[in-house]
Design an enzyme around this catalytic site. Structure first.
Site, PDB file in Angstrom:
ATOM      1  N   CYS A  26       0.805  -1.220   0.000  1.00 29.36           N
ATOM      2  CA  CYS A  26       0.000   0.000   0.000  1.00 29.36           C
ATOM      3  C   CYS A  26       0.835   1.266   0.000  1.00 29.36           C
ATOM      4  O   CYS A  26       0.311   2.338  -0.230  1.00 29.36           O
ATOM      5  CB  CYS A  26      -0.930  -0.004   1.204  1.00 29.36           C
ATOM      6  SG  CYS A  26      -0.085  -0.205   2.755  1.00 29.36           S
TER       7      CYS A  26
HETATM    8  C1  LIG Z   1       0.622  -4.663   3.155  1.00 24.12           C
HETATM    9  S1  LIG Z   1       1.739  -5.952   3.479  1.00 24.12           S
HETATM   10  C2  LIG Z   1       0.617  -7.308   3.665  1.00 24.12           C
HETATM   11  C3  LIG Z   1       0.612  -7.841   5.063  1.00 24.12           C
HETATM   12  C4  LIG Z   1      -0.254  -9.062   5.269  1.00 24.12           C
HETATM   13  N1  LIG Z   1      -1.618  -8.871   4.802  1.00 24.12           N
HETATM   14  C5  LIG Z   1      -0.282  -9.446   6.743  1.00 24.12           C
HETATM   15  O1  LIG Z   1      -1.337  -9.648   7.311  1.00 24.12           O
HETATM   16  O2  LIG Z   1       0.792  -9.511   7.345  1.00 24.12           O
HETATM   17  C6  LIG Z   1       2.425  -6.245   1.878  1.00 24.12           C
HETATM   18  C7  LIG Z   1       3.480  -7.356   1.866  1.00 24.12           C
HETATM   19  O3  LIG Z   1       3.850  -7.604   0.518  1.00 24.12           O
HETATM   20  C8  LIG Z   1       5.224  -7.977   0.514  1.00 24.12           C
HETATM   21  N2  LIG Z   1       5.732  -7.781  -0.854  1.00 24.12           N
HETATM   22  C9  LIG Z   1       6.007  -6.625  -1.488  1.00 24.12           C
HETATM   23  N3  LIG Z   1       6.414  -6.848  -2.737  1.00 24.12           N
HETATM   24  C10 LIG Z   1       6.405  -8.193  -2.920  1.00 24.12           C
HETATM   25  C11 LIG Z   1       6.746  -9.049  -4.005  1.00 24.12           C
HETATM   26  N4  LIG Z   1       7.164  -8.543  -5.167  1.00 24.12           N
HETATM   27  N5  LIG Z   1       6.606 -10.381  -3.849  1.00 24.12           N
HETATM   28  C12 LIG Z   1       6.180 -10.901  -2.664  1.00 24.12           C
HETATM   29  N6  LIG Z   1       5.866 -10.138  -1.583  1.00 24.12           N
HETATM   30  C13 LIG Z   1       5.972  -8.808  -1.718  1.00 24.12           C
HETATM   31  C14 LIG Z   1       5.849  -7.029   1.524  1.00 24.12           C
HETATM   32  O4  LIG Z   1       7.084  -7.523   1.999  1.00 24.12           O
HETATM   33  C15 LIG Z   1       4.750  -6.971   2.601  1.00 24.12           C
HETATM   34  O5  LIG Z   1       4.989  -7.902   3.625  1.00 24.12           O
END
Ligand SMILES: C[S@@+](CC[C@H](N)C(=O)[O-])C[C@H]1O[C@@H](n2cnc3c(N)ncnc32)[C@H](O)[C@@H]1O
Length: 437
Positions: free
Chosen positions: A192
């Site tokens: 986000c």
């Molecule tokens: C908003 S958080 C989501 C958290 C999750 N809903 C929870 O309850 O913990 C977004 C997550 O996406 C991961 N992320 C970002 N880019 C990514 C990618 N290219 N591939 C996999 N994960 C990714 C980040 O590390 C982060 O932990």
């Protein structure tokens, strides 16, 4: 003991009766060692801990990114290892058994164990973080068949709780068929930062693009679309910040709606929720639900989650005033000085101890730095210096169950809870939406 049973034909059976048993950690180590010298494309090799740990949770399916022949191979490796270990060399006898014994994988000690019951639905946990979606959906009878998260520390927390290593960068995987089973739900809180108010102003001040123009993070929504195109789940449930509704004058959400409706031909519904009726935290989030059965669900409405805001007081631990969570005098003085200056200017952040009868303000990933978003008053402190929330209090603010294991590093634990989705927000909306599939 909770165990999955793997026999020659890899059918999963009920609770284990007899057979050979191996702990899931030992099984992962053994299979990784066994495959150390095998030839794999680079990205498959990097994902082997994820491939093996996922397979142990669904041993009836072929391993992700590999073919079904690995099932027989890995069961044989596990069985041979256990037979040799159980063999008593003092007797000088090696017994050859007529029937191959089933292999049980033991998940004992895990806070959240794979269920042996037939799941009500299957789901993919994208951008899994520490599994807010996973706990919420499992509590409704769902089985996670694939998880992806690229942050090393979040992966560690995920493994400690679910015994599964998430796959890494979804951008490398989203154009592949990930699982052979039918997928009912694709869940995910796509990152986000490019859309949040703090993210937009930070990026603008650095001269960087935000929203979909953000070259890396902004495009991740389209990986969700790619995954949905390949797996055609019955439902998508996605989460983002509330500000996504207003971002770029509404164009960002409009593009998400267009893509879901036109690229996927799914229905599209969203609602902005303040989670404070479910957890004692003001956390405004946008939840998007999309159904494959577009025609029938075009007029479906999201549930309203009304109720009285919960008080922060309800989740506090009893912490002595001289604990490690108390701010240093210098930090507290700095907070007071900046707050006074900001009040005089009429801009900026103010850091005051919270009213415990109201919900906390939004927990953010940067909370670990100085706790200014949520300071807990300490009437017992000789100079009334407040303290930060503990890791367990952060878990409770996000509705994670008490058995959830927090990351051993305070910094990463705070960051992970600051990024997470409130578990009850997932379960309440999903409970309602799942009635439709
Ligand atoms: C908003 S958080 C989501 C958290 C999750 N809903 C929870 O309850 O913990 C977004 C997550 O996406 C991961 N992320 C970002 N880019 C990514 C990618 N290219 N591939 C996999 N994960 C990714 C980040 O590390 C982060 O932990």
């Amino acid at each position: 003991m909770t165990a999955l049973r793997i026999n020659g034909s890899t059918k999963m059976a009920g609770s284990p009766k007899g057979g050979l048993t191996i702990g899931y950690r030992e099984a992962i180590r053994l299979l990784l060692a066994a495959e150390a010298a095998s030839e794999f494309p680079d990205f498959v090799r990097e994902e082997l801990p994820a491939i093996i740990s996922h397979w142990l949770q669904s041993p009836e399916d072929p391993p992700i990114l590999l073919d079904a022949s690995y099932v027989e191979k890995w069961v044989t490796i596990l069985r041979s290892f256990l037979q040799l270990r159980n063999h008593n060399p003092a007797s000088g006898e090696i017994r050859v058994t007529k029937h191959a014994k089933p292999v049980n994988v033991d998940f004992d000690g895990l806070p959240f164990q794979p269920s042996l019951k037939k799941p009500k639905f299957t789901f993919l946990d994208l951008f899994a973080g520490i599994g807010g979606f996973r706990i919420g959906l499992e509590s409704l009878g769902g089985k996670c068949v694939f998880s992806s998260e690229w942050d090393r520390h979040a992966k560690e927390t995920y493994f400690q709780n679910y015994g599964e290593v998430p796959f890494g960068d979804i951008q490398r995987l989203s154009s592949h068929r990930l699982v052979s089973t039918e997928v009912d739900v694709v869940a995910g809180g796509f990152p986000c930062q490019p859309f949040s108010r703090a993210g937009v102003s930070a990026r603008t001040s650095l001269g960087l693009n935000h929203g979909f123009e953000c070259q890396t993070q902004g495009q991740l929504f389209y990986d969700v679309v790619n995954v949905a195109k390949i797996h055609r789940p019955k439902m998508l449930i996605l989460e983002n910040v509330g500000n996504i509704e207003k971002h770029d004058g509404g164009n960002t959400l409009e593009e998400i709606k267009r893509s879901i409706k036109e690229d996927l031909n799914y229905s599209f519904t969203y609602k902005i929720y303040n989670s404070n009726t479910l957890v004692p935290q003001s956390r405004v989030r946008c939840i998007i639900v999309a159904f494959r059965d577009r025609e029938a669900k075009e007029n479906w409405e999201m549930p309203s989650l009304e109720g009285a805001p919960k008080p922060l007081r309800s989740i506090l631990e009893n912490i002595p005033w001289d604990s490690k969570y108390t701010l240093s005098d210098a930090m507290w003085e700095g907070h007071q000085r900046r707050s006074k200056r900001n009040v005089e200017r009429g801009t900026g952040f103010t850091a005051y101890p919270k009213d415990l009868d109201k919900p906390a303000t939004t927990l953010v990933a940067r909370y670990y730095k100085d706790g200014k978003e949520c300071l807990i008053p300490q009437a017992s402190h000789p100079r009334l210096v407040p303290r930060m929330l503990t890791e367990r209090e952060c878990a409770r603010l996000q509705g994670f169950p008490e058995e959830f294991k927090t990351h051993p590093s305070k910094l990463h634990a705070y960051k992970q809870f600051g990024n997470a989705v409130p578990v009850p927000l997932v379960s309440e909306v999903a409970k309602y939406a799942l009635n439709e599939i």
